[in-house]
Design a protein around this motif. Structure first.
Motif, PDB file in Angstrom:
ATOM      1  N   HIS A  36       0.832  -1.205   0.000  1.00  0.00           N
ATOM      2  CA  HIS A  36       0.000   0.000   0.000  1.00  0.00           C
ATOM      3  C   HIS A  36       0.867   1.256   0.000  1.00  0.00           C
ATOM      4  CE1 HIS A  36      -2.937   3.009   1.222  1.00  0.00           C
ATOM      5  NE2 HIS A  36      -2.225   3.241   2.309  1.00  0.00           N
ATOM      6  N   LEU A  37       1.864   1.274   0.848  1.00  0.00           N
ATOM      7  CA  LEU A  37       2.723   2.447   0.964  1.00  0.00           C
ATOM      8  C   LEU A  37       3.485   2.721  -0.332  1.00  0.00           C
ATOM      9  CD1 LEU A  37       4.002   4.651   2.785  1.00  0.00           C
ATOM     10  CD2 LEU A  37       5.777   2.977   3.346  1.00  0.00           C
ATOM     11  N   LEU A  38       3.995   1.657  -0.954  1.00  0.00           N
ATOM     12  CA  LEU A  38       4.811   1.815  -2.158  1.00  0.00           C
ATOM     13  C   LEU A  38       3.973   1.935  -3.422  1.00  0.00           C
ATOM     14  CD1 LEU A  38       7.666  -0.762  -1.417  1.00  0.00           C
ATOM     15  CD2 LEU A  38       7.632   1.695  -0.956  1.00  0.00           C
ATOM     16  N   GLY A  39       2.655   1.600  -3.305  1.00  0.00           N
ATOM     17  CA  GLY A  39       1.800   1.679  -4.473  1.00  0.00           C
ATOM     18  C   GLY A  39       2.083   0.608  -5.500  1.00  0.00           C
ATOM     19  N   VAL A  40       2.471  -0.588  -5.026  1.00  0.00           N
ATOM     20  CA  VAL A  40       2.749  -1.697  -5.942  1.00  0.00           C
ATOM     21  C   VAL A  40       1.781  -2.840  -5.651  1.00  0.00           C
ATOM     22  CG1 VAL A  40       5.178  -1.073  -6.080  1.00  0.00           C
ATOM     23  CG2 VAL A  40       4.459  -2.781  -4.403  1.00  0.00           C
ATOM     24  N   GLN A  55      10.611   6.212   3.074  1.00  0.00           N
ATOM     25  CA  GLN A  55       9.582   5.181   2.979  1.00  0.00           C
ATOM     26  C   GLN A  55       9.612   4.279   4.199  1.00  0.00           C
ATOM     27  OE1 GLN A  55      10.885   3.566  -0.786  1.00  0.00           O
ATOM     28  NE2 GLN A  55       9.240   4.606  -1.907  1.00  0.00           N
ATOM     29  N   TYR A  59       6.572   3.643   6.702  1.00  0.00           N
ATOM     30  CA  TYR A  59       6.163   2.251   6.914  1.00  0.00           C
ATOM     31  C   TYR A  59       6.196   1.908   8.397  1.00  0.00           C
ATOM     32  CZ  TYR A  59       6.140  -2.851   6.315  1.00  0.00           C
ATOM     33  OH  TYR A  59       5.838  -4.202   6.363  1.00  0.00           O
ATOM     34  N   THR A  76      -5.126   1.149   5.189  1.00  0.00           N
ATOM     35  CA  THR A  76      -5.053   1.172   3.723  1.00  0.00           C
ATOM     36  C   THR A  76      -6.226   1.926   3.108  1.00  0.00           C
ATOM     37  OG1 THR A  76      -6.288  -0.908   3.479  1.00  0.00           O
ATOM     38  CG2 THR A  76      -3.890  -1.070   3.744  1.00  0.00           C
TER      39      THR A  76
END
Length: 300
Positions: A36-40, A55, A59, A76
């Motif tokens: 979620h944090l990295l958008g992957v 990051q 996190y 999220t």
């Protein structure tokens, strides 16, 4: 966390922290938070070789909140439910995977009606809709159905309004015991995930639910069945003869929940269903022909 730490090392440290905090699924939660944090996508998380310092800091803050037992979905902002994604957060009950089985039952009932040659669109009512999860799933998988949803709590209703926007679902703010009076005797399927936890079971409720889900969505009288009794009466008013109702319940209510419908009278084919773990999870019933059930005035 030091700068340039590997993605795998960051995830492992986070999972260890969540495990110590008593989180039920520490590895998966750690992965979901980082994705979620990295958008992957979750499936590509293993390709992340290094996490930058800023990051890592963000996190770590998310992991700390999860370790304090804040619901993962609040962090999220989303919850997956069958084939749809819902917006969730403070003020609304986070939909659980077990409820997907109840939604699946309602979808099957509506699909069977929609598939009949020359049939009218099936009418489905989702009472205690909360985030709108079940109503959204029905509208998604049975696009020709006429779906109505009712929610009593204004905060939860606001989340449902967001999740049901553009779906064609008619959403009402109000009490399931009185709303949708214009549909009396016209509904094919009533589905409901009501509150069902006994008040005395407060201490046994998971921290995530007890401290963050609205209590209106959790607790229902001394035996946890008050809302189900209301449902049995209201569904008898809304359904056409032969229409069906389905409702989730606690795994310890495999006998008491069906008994609510049996004792109410006017219901046939009262059946309890188990979840994938073999635990009692939801009850279904069919409204008997009018000649064999109480009059509408007796069940309003």
């Amino acid at each position: 966390m030091s700068a340039g730490q590997s993605g795998r090392g960051v995830r492992r440290a986070a999972a260890d922290r969540l495990r110590v905090a008593g989180v039920a699924s520490p590895e998966r939660d750690a992965d979901l938070l980082l994705a979620h944090l990295l958008g992957v996508p979750l499936g590509r998380l293993s390709l992340v070789e290094e996490v930058a310092a800023e990051q890592q800091e963000a996190y770590d803050a998310l992991v700390a909140r999860r370790a304090a037992r804040e619901p993962l979905q609040h962090l999220t902002g989303t919850a997956a439910f069958r084939h749809v994604e819902l917006a969730v957060g403070p003020g609304v009950f986070v939909p659980r995977p077990e409820t997907e089985l109840l939604a699946g039952w309602a979808i099957e009932q509506a699909q069977a009606l929609a598939g009949r040659e020359g049939s009218r669109p099936p009418v489905v009512v989702d009472l205690c809709t909360g985030s709108g999860a079940v109503a959204r799933a029905v509208a998604d998988e049975v696009p020709h159905a006429r779906v109505h949803a009712v929610e009593l709590d204004p905060d939860a209703h606001a989340w449902a309004e967001r999740n049901l926007a553009g779906t064609g679902v008619e959403l009402r703010l109000g009490d399931m015991a009185t709303e949708l009076d214009e549909l009396r005797g016209q509904v094919d399927v009533v589905v409901c995930n009501p509150p069902y936890i006994p008040l005395e079971a407060w201490e046994s409720v998971a921290v995530e639910a007890r401290d963050h889900d609205p209590h209106l969505a959790l607790f229902s009288g001394d035996d946890g069945l008050d809302a189900l009794r209301v449902l049995a009466r209201r569904a008898a008013v809304l359904l056409r003869p032969g229409g069906v109702v389905g409702a989730e319940h606690a795994d310890v209510q495999g006998e008491s929940a069906p008994a609510v419908f049996v004792e109410a009278g006017g219901w046939v084919e009262v059946v309890d269903h188990c979840d994938l773990a073999g635990r009692p999870r939801y009850v279904t019933a069919r409204l008997a022909p009018r000649a064999t059930r109480p009059s509408a005035s007796a069940v309003t």
